[in-house]
Design an enzyme around this catalytic site. Sequence first.
Site, short mmCIF file in Angstrom:
data_model
loop_
_atom_site.label_atom_id
_atom_site.label_comp_id
_atom_site.label_asym_id
_atom_site.label_seq_id
_atom_site.Cartn_x
_atom_site.Cartn_y
_atom_site.Cartn_z
CB CYS A 64 -0.94 0.01 1.20
SG CYS A 64 -2.04 1.45 1.19
CB CYS A 95 -0.60 2.57 4.34
SG CYS A 95 -2.42 2.58 4.37
#
Length: 176
Positions: A131, A134
């Site tokens: 991700c 993130c």
Amino acid sequence: MGVDGIRAGLPGYARDIALNLGSTVENSLLTPAQSWGTALACAVAARNPVVLREIAAEAAGHLTPEAVDAAKGAATIMAMTNVYYRSKHMLGDEAYRTIPARLRMQIVARPGVAKVDFELWCLAVSAVNGCEVCLESHEKKLRAAGVGADQVNEALRIASVVYATAVAYDAESALA
């Protein structure tokens, strides 16, 4: 068995992974709690039962019970948020960026361990889960808290090796 047993159980084609597993987790620039928490969180994220069980058993000797729970909590909260934020990012439509998540994430505010440790574990799991959003968010928080690039890099090294270990064990299990 522990890390040494995991290393010994890796097939010949994963010799580099076996060597790296010892050098990253056991000889890290991170504190022992940061290193073992990172390894545990990434083992949870990597989902291989043998790797998770053995890293968890060894990590328990280096972490408080609260830190064990926090590392597992980092992996599970990132399982949710990595899917959510990565998906919104991949859609590429600005309209989704303004819609609130409305997902409970209380552990992020009160993880039960030092915030820096928890952020490191979240960063490492975000690397395992791929991700970008993130990863960037946790890296910025860590750097703002005074964590250096070398320490961030250590967490990424541990994440990559724990994940590669799980991949090798999964491959051998599937082919057995």
